[in-house]
Write an enzyme that holds these catalytic residues in place. Structure first.
Site, PDB file in Angstrom:
ATOM      1  N   HIS A 252      27.230 -41.060  -1.237  1.00 15.86           N
ATOM      2  CA  HIS A 252      27.104 -40.321   0.011  1.00 15.86           C
ATOM      3  C   HIS A 252      26.686 -41.324   1.072  1.00 15.86           C
ATOM      4  O   HIS A 252      25.855 -42.202   0.805  1.00 15.86           O
ATOM      5  CB  HIS A 252      26.042 -39.217  -0.098  1.00 15.86           C
ATOM      6  CG  HIS A 252      26.364 -38.166  -1.117  1.00 15.86           C
ATOM      7  ND1 HIS A 252      25.403 -37.576  -1.910  1.00 15.86           N
ATOM      8  CD2 HIS A 252      27.543 -37.618  -1.477  1.00 15.86           C
ATOM      9  CE1 HIS A 252      25.970 -36.692  -2.709  1.00 15.86           C
ATOM     10  NE2 HIS A 252      27.274 -36.700  -2.471  1.00 15.86           N
ATOM     11  N   GLU A 290      33.005 -37.694  -2.029  1.00 21.58           N
ATOM     12  CA  GLU A 290      33.557 -36.363  -1.738  1.00 21.58           C
ATOM     13  C   GLU A 290      33.214 -35.976  -0.306  1.00 21.58           C
ATOM     14  O   GLU A 290      32.466 -35.026  -0.075  1.00 21.58           O
ATOM     15  CB  GLU A 290      33.068 -35.313  -2.759  1.00 21.58           C
ATOM     16  CG  GLU A 290      31.809 -35.676  -3.545  1.00 21.58           C
ATOM     17  CD  GLU A 290      30.521 -35.324  -2.822  1.00 21.58           C
ATOM     18  OE1 GLU A 290      30.579 -34.827  -1.697  1.00 21.58           O
ATOM     19  OE2 GLU A 290      29.450 -35.575  -3.390  1.00 21.58           O
TER      20      GLU A 290
END
Length: 337
Positions: A252, A290
């Protein structure tokens, strides 16, 4: 700590002190004004490197420096063909040089060079943590090594003329910075983690206690500019959405300082982050992410660094793009400098 004739072999080199003089196809490198290596270069199917002079006190580092100089200045160069009057055993044992077909001939492969953990990892523990499988919340995964503390990666990026480094987040040192970054409207749009100092302390304390997530601060020239979470995909919420390997890592990413946004900065820190994760454990075969499927800018940046979009899928809180880069692709295509 500078890399000079008096420093221990594994100290992180300050490569802006590495100087080159190239005349008539001869390359000479010096460190802190002290001669390190001289080679004669010739072009063939690969770059032919003929050794002429070598620092006798540290031949391994001299060869490493020449490989670094030649590979980093030419991202298209895939191998160097070395001609040595006698073998340097440490260079062969480490994988820096591979024995060639003829006596005195050795090859440095780009894909192997950038996988050598030193000097990028500095004094981080070397070796592979032993494997023992565990079951956590119904997920079978390897036991994870204890988390590091402090700086874990450092590299001089010649494209930017700046050091890019990664260190572990320290709550007392970084809480206010993290809180400011997360409450930036641009960041909140994608992270949705705005809140108070108390809420963010609780968030970071929870991650610190979670063995599957490592929190990192990205720095340019030792100035913090970004926050990263690196996680083991097998234990993460992403695992049901693709066949996660035992040592796949996920990321992230958050750039908090506006002055460090832009594609040239992303190319530097994203390649550094992925490089670190592949070096941290040689069993890691993929790095995944993601981002929100509508975050076209970040997806484009990642594709520019050789990630590919495997598919889109739905988390409970967002529509996500599954971005993947494999180890082999990264080390074949990476443009580290």
């Amino acid at each position: 700590m500078p890399f000079d004739a008096a420093s221990p072999p594994l100290n992180v080199p300050r490569w802006h002190n590495l100087q080159a003089d190239e005349v008539d196809q001869r390359l000479s490198l010096t460190l802190e004004g002290r001669p390190l290596i001289t080679v004669r270069l010739a072009r063939g199917d690969s770059v032919e490197v003929h050794l002429e002079q070598l620092c006798p006190e540290r031949p391994q580092q001299a060869l490493w420096a020449a490989c670094y100089w030649l590979l980093s200045r030419d991202p298209a160069c895939q191998r160097l063909a070395w001609h040595l009057p006698q073998p340097v055993l440490q260079a062969v044992a480490s994988g820096l040089l591979l024995p060639g077909a003829a006596p005195g001939r050795y090859v440095c492969e780009r894909t192997l060079f950038w996988q050598l953990p030193q000097p990028w990892l500095g004094e981080s523990p070397s070796g592979v943590y032993p494997q023992q499988m565990l079951l956590t919340d119904g997920k079978r995964h390897p036991r994870r090594a204890p988390k590091p503390r402090g700086e874990v990666y450092r590299r001089f990026d010649a494209r930017l003329g700046a050091w890019v480094s990664l260190r572990t987040l320290e709550v007392e040192q970084d809480l206010e910075r993290f809180n400011r970054w997360q409450n930036n409207p641009r960041v909140m749009h994608f992270w949705q983690e705005g809140g108070s100092l108390a809420q963010h302390r609780e968030y970071l304390d929870k991650l610190a206690a979670d063995p599957h997530t490592l929190t990192l601060i990205g720095c340019f020239d030792d100035q913090p500019f970004a926050y990263f979470e690196a996680y083991w995909a097998k234990e993460d919420r992403i695992a049901p959405f693709y066949p996660a390997g035992d040592y796949d890592r996920g990321i992230h990413m958050l750039v908090g300082e506006e002055a460090h946004r832009g594609p040239h900065k992303v190319a530097s820190w994203l390649s550094a982050l992925v490089h670190y994760l592949f070096l941290d454990d040689p069993r890691t075969q993929r790095v995944v992410a993601e981002p929100r499927a509508d975050n076209a800018k970040m997806i484009g940046y990642m594709q520019g660094q050789c990630f590919h979009c495997e598919k889109e899928f739905d988390f409970p809180h967002k529509r996500a793009a599954l971005m993947i880069i494999g180890r082999e692709r990264f080390f074949e295509r990476c443009e580290l400098a």
